[in-house]
Write a protein that holds these residues in place. Structure first.
Motif, PDB file in Angstrom:
ATOM      1  N   ALA A   6       3.642   1.449   1.305  1.00 10.44           N
ATOM      2  CA  ALA A   6       3.428   2.678   0.536  1.00 10.44           C
ATOM      3  C   ALA A   6       3.425   2.397  -0.956  1.00 10.44           C
ATOM      4  O   ALA A   6       2.606   2.946  -1.708  1.00 10.44           O
ATOM      5  N   GLU A   7       4.337   1.541  -1.400  1.00 10.30           N
ATOM      6  CA  GLU A   7       4.408   1.211  -2.820  1.00 10.30           C
ATOM      7  C   GLU A   7       3.194   0.409  -3.261  1.00 10.30           C
ATOM      8  O   GLU A   7       2.651   0.631  -4.350  1.00 10.30           O
ATOM      9  N   LEU A   8       2.761  -0.536  -2.431  1.00 10.89           N
ATOM     10  CA  LEU A   8       1.583  -1.328  -2.769  1.00 10.89           C
ATOM     11  C   LEU A   8       0.335  -0.448  -2.830  1.00 10.89           C
ATOM     12  O   LEU A   8      -0.550  -0.669  -3.661  1.00 10.89           O
ATOM     13  N   ALA A   9       0.258   0.544  -1.948  1.00  7.07           N
ATOM     14  CA  ALA A   9      -0.883   1.464  -1.949  1.00  7.07           C
ATOM     15  C   ALA A   9      -0.933   2.263  -3.243  1.00  7.07           C
ATOM     16  O   ALA A   9      -2.015   2.527  -3.778  1.00  7.07           O
ATOM     17  N   LYS A  10       0.235   2.668  -3.741  1.00  2.52           N
ATOM     18  CA  LYS A  10       0.280   3.398  -5.005  1.00  2.52           C
ATOM     19  C   LYS A  10      -0.128   2.501  -6.165  1.00  2.52           C
ATOM     20  O   LYS A  10      -0.809   2.929  -7.101  1.00  2.52           O
ATOM     21  N   GLU A  11       0.310   1.237  -6.112  1.00  3.61           N
ATOM     22  CA  GLU A  11       0.035   0.291  -7.199  1.00  3.61           C
ATOM     23  C   GLU A  11      -1.432  -0.126  -7.233  1.00  3.61           C
ATOM     24  O   GLU A  11      -1.970  -0.417  -8.301  1.00  3.61           O
ATOM     25  N   HIS A  12      -2.070  -0.133  -6.069  1.00  2.00           N
ATOM     26  CA  HIS A  12      -3.470  -0.580  -5.985  1.00  2.00           C
ATOM     27  C   HIS A  12      -4.299   0.488  -5.262  1.00  2.00           C
ATOM     28  O   HIS A  12      -4.669   0.321  -4.089  1.00  2.00           O
ATOM     29  N   PRO A  13      -4.624   1.567  -5.943  1.00  2.00           N
ATOM     30  CA  PRO A  13      -5.316   2.695  -5.279  1.00  2.00           C
ATOM     31  C   PRO A  13      -6.726   2.359  -4.799  1.00  2.00           C
ATOM     32  O   PRO A  13      -7.269   3.068  -3.955  1.00  2.00           O
ATOM     33  N   HIS A  14      -7.338   1.298  -5.328  1.00  2.00           N
ATOM     34  CA  HIS A  14      -8.686   0.945  -4.903  1.00  2.00           C
ATOM     35  C   HIS A  14      -8.694   0.077  -3.649  1.00  2.00           C
ATOM     36  O   HIS A  14      -9.755  -0.268  -3.133  1.00  2.00           O
ATOM     37  N   VAL A  15      -7.511  -0.275  -3.157  1.00  2.00           N
ATOM     38  CA  VAL A  15      -7.397  -1.052  -1.920  1.00  2.00           C
ATOM     39  C   VAL A  15      -7.030  -0.101  -0.786  1.00  2.00           C
ATOM     40  O   VAL A  15      -6.172   0.765  -0.946  1.00  2.00           O
ATOM     41  N   SER A  16      -7.685  -0.255   0.336  1.00  3.27           N
ATOM     42  CA  SER A  16      -7.386   0.588   1.489  1.00  3.27           C
ATOM     43  C   SER A  16      -6.290  -0.056   2.333  1.00  3.27           C
ATOM     44  O   SER A  16      -6.420  -1.212   2.760  1.00  3.27           O
ATOM     45  N   PHE A  17      -5.215   0.669   2.561  1.00  7.65           N
ATOM     46  CA  PHE A  17      -4.122   0.223   3.414  1.00  7.65           C
ATOM     47  C   PHE A  17      -4.143   1.053   4.696  1.00  7.65           C
ATOM     48  O   PHE A  17      -4.078   2.287   4.643  1.00  7.65           O
ATOM     49  N   VAL A  18      -4.250   0.385   5.826  1.00  6.60           N
ATOM     50  CA  VAL A  18      -4.354   1.061   7.114  1.00  6.60           C
ATOM     51  C   VAL A  18      -3.311   0.506   8.068  1.00  6.60           C
ATOM     52  O   VAL A  18      -3.099  -0.709   8.116  1.00  6.60           O
ATOM     53  N   LYS A  19      -2.682   1.397   8.807  1.00  5.61           N
ATOM     54  CA  LYS A  19      -1.666   0.969   9.776  1.00  5.61           C
ATOM     55  C   LYS A  19      -2.119   1.333  11.178  1.00  5.61           C
ATOM     56  O   LYS A  19      -2.523   2.466  11.448  1.00  5.61           O
ATOM     57  N   LEU A  20      -2.041   0.365  12.085  1.00  2.00           N
ATOM     58  CA  LEU A  20      -2.389   0.576  13.483  1.00  2.00           C
ATOM     59  C   LEU A  20      -1.200   0.211  14.370  1.00  2.00           C
ATOM     60  O   LEU A  20      -0.505  -0.765  14.093  1.00  2.00           O
ATOM     61  N   GLU A  21      -0.995   0.984  15.417  1.00  2.00           N
ATOM     62  CA  GLU A  21       0.001   0.632  16.417  1.00  2.00           C
ATOM     63  C   GLU A  21      -0.622  -0.390  17.364  1.00  2.00           C
ATOM     64  O   GLU A  21      -1.607  -0.107  18.030  1.00  2.00           O
TER      65      GLU A  21
END
Length: 269
Positions: A6-21
């Protein structure tokens, strides 16, 4: 690690962070050899460029920062990414007159629904191309939104979604048959701007409703052609489903259904 992401996503808004189970998408886990969780995969232009196995927050942060600084994650907006994906999906759905998006291939379907769809198409001798949605997760997820259809298989004709297995099983898809039997497409669109599907023909109507609609058309001076649905049971039954109109006569203008006798009588034509 969720907090770190979550913190990395805020720091790098142009990068897509996706979580999969991992257990929810076993085909993805198998494709990328996920043997433990968490596992972090890094992608650029849909290609995997790095990975990290295990809950190592400092290492994850370093890898993200390194790829950002090296340009692996070029700045882009979500709108731009979505636009590029939609363009790609449009090209894929138009890649062949009849396109099937399925799990696996026609030779080796990887789910029962895809297998049944292939069997139906082969039964009707429909020529089609296919795309294995397991081979591209971006296409697999994107096409659901693009067509507002959440499941697979999905069948497209001339780039237009026909539906999934249930839709194909319950309807006699004239649109597909038009690809294999050009005379159907010609009847609907090319033979004449105004086409009347009726019982009988211009010279001899074989039901009272068809006779009345002929009288109306003749009184307008409009040029039109007719097709006797009593001569072709396939067209007679199929056209009902194609247009969702259960009775005859049916009047078409430039391939679009206007309606039956009642509609024409009240002036819609």
């Amino acid at each position: 690690m969720n907090d770190v992401m979550a913190e990395l996503a805020k720091e790098h808004p142009h990068v897509s962070f996706v979580k999969l189970e991992a257990e929810a998408v076993p085909e993805v886990s198998e494709k990328y050899e996920i043997s433990s969780v968490p596992t972090f995969l890094f992608f650029k232009n849909s290609q995997k460029v790095d990975r990290l196995d295990g809950a190592h927050a400092p290492e994850l942060t370093k890898k993200v920062q390194r790829h950002v600084s090296s340009g692996s994650f070029p700045p882009s907006t979500n709108e731009h990414v979505k636009e590029d994906l939609n363009l790609r999906l449009k090209k894929l759905t138009h890649a062949a007159p009849c396109m099937l998006f399925m799990k696996g291939t026609p030779q080796e379907p990887r789910c029962g629904f895809s297998k049944q769809m292939v069997e139906i198409l082969h039964k009707h001798n429909i020529q089609f191309s296919s795309f294995d949605i397991f081979s591209d997760e971006e296409v697999r997820q994107g096409l659901k939104t693009y067509s507002n259809w959440p499941t697979y298989p999905q069948l497209y004709v001339s780039g237009e979604l026909i539906g999934g297995l249930d839709i194909i099983k319950v309807r006699f898809f004239i649109k597909i048959l038009c690809l294999e039997h050009p005379f159907l497409k010609r009847l609907l669109t090319n033979k004449a701007s105004v086409m009347l599907f009726m019982k009988g023909n211009k010279q001899e109507a074989k039901c009272g409703f068809s006779k009345q609609i002929l009288e109306i058309l003749n009184s307008t001076g409009v040029e039109y052609e007719t097709f006797d649905i009593l001569e072709d049971e396939e067209v007679r039954q199929g056209l009902k489903t194609f247009s969702n109109w259960p009775t005859y006569p049916q009047l078409y203008v430039r391939g679009d259904l206007v309606g039956g006798l009642d509609i024409v009588k009240v002036g819609a034509f």
